[in-house]
Design a protein around this motif. Structure first.
Motif, short mmCIF file in Angstrom:
data_model
loop_
_atom_site.label_atom_id
_atom_site.label_comp_id
_atom_site.label_asym_id
_atom_site.label_seq_id
_atom_site.Cartn_x
_atom_site.Cartn_y
_atom_site.Cartn_z
N ALA A 67 0.79 -1.20 -0.07
CA ALA A 67 -0.14 -0.17 0.01
C ALA A 67 0.86 1.17 0.06
O ALA A 67 0.60 2.10 -0.85
N ASP A 68 1.88 1.28 0.90
CA ASP A 68 2.75 2.46 1.11
C ASP A 68 4.06 1.90 2.04
O ASP A 68 3.61 1.59 3.11
N THR A 87 1.79 4.50 7.55
CA THR A 87 0.95 3.48 8.19
C THR A 87 -0.30 3.43 7.35
O THR A 87 -1.01 4.31 6.89
N VAL A 88 -0.90 2.24 7.24
CA VAL A 88 -2.31 2.04 6.83
C VAL A 88 -3.20 2.40 7.92
O VAL A 88 -2.77 2.62 8.87
N ARG A 89 -4.54 2.34 7.41
CA ARG A 89 -5.55 2.85 8.49
C ARG A 89 -6.15 1.62 9.20
O ARG A 89 -7.14 1.09 8.66
N SER A 90 -5.40 1.30 10.25
CA SER A 90 -5.74 0.18 11.09
C SER A 90 -6.71 0.69 12.39
O SER A 90 -6.58 1.64 12.87
N LEU A 104 -9.90 -7.25 18.23
CA LEU A 104 -10.37 -6.88 16.96
C LEU A 104 -9.49 -5.94 16.36
O LEU A 104 -8.67 -5.28 16.96
N THR A 105 -9.09 -6.39 15.06
CA THR A 105 -8.57 -5.70 14.24
C THR A 105 -9.34 -5.29 12.88
O THR A 105 -9.93 -6.27 12.35
N ILE A 106 -9.34 -4.09 12.16
CA ILE A 106 -9.92 -3.90 11.03
C ILE A 106 -8.92 -2.87 10.19
O ILE A 106 -8.37 -1.90 11.05
N THR A 107 -8.66 -3.16 8.88
CA THR A 107 -7.76 -2.16 8.22
C THR A 107 -8.63 -1.74 7.05
O THR A 107 -9.19 -2.73 6.30
N TYR A 108 -8.61 -0.54 7.12
CA TYR A 108 -9.47 0.12 5.84
C TYR A 108 -8.57 0.85 4.60
O TYR A 108 -7.45 1.15 5.01
N PRO A 109 -9.30 0.96 3.63
CA PRO A 109 -8.36 1.57 2.48
C PRO A 109 -8.26 3.05 2.65
O PRO A 109 -9.32 3.60 3.38
N GLY A 147 -13.63 6.20 4.97
CA GLY A 147 -13.59 6.55 6.12
C GLY A 147 -14.24 5.55 7.35
O GLY A 147 -14.91 4.90 6.80
N ARG A 148 -13.55 5.56 8.29
CA ARG A 148 -13.92 4.55 9.32
C ARG A 148 -15.31 4.72 10.01
O ARG A 148 -15.61 5.83 10.08
N ASN A 149 -16.27 3.72 10.28
CA ASN A 149 -17.28 3.93 10.97
C ASN A 149 -17.09 3.56 12.56
O ASN A 149 -17.17 2.40 12.90
N PHE A 150 -17.16 4.64 13.31
CA PHE A 150 -16.99 4.45 14.66
C PHE A 150 -17.98 4.13 15.47
O PHE A 150 -17.78 3.56 16.59
N SER A 151 -19.18 4.39 15.21
CA SER A 151 -20.39 3.71 15.62
C SER A 151 -20.36 2.40 15.60
O SER A 151 -20.82 1.64 16.56
#
Length: 212
Positions: free
Chosen positions: A115-116, A120-123, A135-140, A144-148
């Protein structure tokens, strides 16, 4: 090696926008949401940091501390925070790690070379009070992330840690829960689930949320 669910996350000491943070000491007996950003002054992340500031009372209610990370230094963070507060109409009320030496990024495998290879990626990492990764989530970069959703996952984790249930698809606070398949004894079922339950299939039994 990448961190996996159930692993104990590594400790670290790193500068932040609110002073040096020794992670284990700072986290104490709280849950933690650690979330990374590619760099300061990035547009999507600016909106995310503002949203987390707005949601901080909801994280506080759940005994959750929030901790952002970017690979820029504290001086850069200071300028970016002014932009965040101006554009998002919030006061930034939590720290941003200044990971200019990539210490934390490398510990938590936040740099994905395809990716780069420099930022950092958006983890997102959800870490429980025992410092275990839950939990782990990695977004492109484009999304934008869903904090709800992260709050919903924390609600599920905290509920299922204390009761013999799992949460079904799209579950939210107050919805029915699934009884874990390992409980089969009728007396144990009655004891653990006094509100009763509905058997859809022998392996799919729904019960009202136990702590409501």
């Amino acid at each position: 090696m990448a961190l996996q669910l159930g692993d104990q996350v590594p400790d670290f000491k790193q500068a932040s926008s609110m002073g040096d943070i020794s992670f284990y000491e700072w986290a104490g007996d709280s849950w933690v949401v650690l979330f990374s950003h590619p760099a300061d002054y990035t547009p999507v992340c600016t909106t995310e940091l503002g949203e987390v500031a707005r949601l901080k009372p909801e994280f506080d209610k759940r005994n959750v501390k929030v901790l952002a990370l970017s690979v820029d230094d504290v001086d850069s963070h200071t300028g970016w925070i002014k932009d965040i507060e101006e554009t998002q109409s919030v006061t930034l009320n939590y720290p941003i790690l200044a990971d200019s030496d990539r210490q934390v990024s490398n510990l938590y495998d936040m740099i994905h070379p395809n990716a780069d290879n420099t930022v950092t990626v958006r983890s997102v990492f959800i870490i429980d009070p025992a410092k275990k990764l839950r939990l782990t989530i990695t977004y492109p970069a484009s999304t934008g992330r869903n904090f709800s959703e992260l709050l919903r996952v924390i609600d599920s984790l905290q509920l299922t840690d204390n009761h013999s249930v799992a949460t079904p698809v799209n579950w939210k606070q107050g919805d029915d829960c699934v009884i874990v398949p390992s409980i089969k004894d009728p007396q144990e079922l009655q004891q653990k689930f006094p509100k009763g339950y509905r058997e859809v299939k022998p392996y799919l039994r729904l019960t009202p949320q136990p702590d409501k």
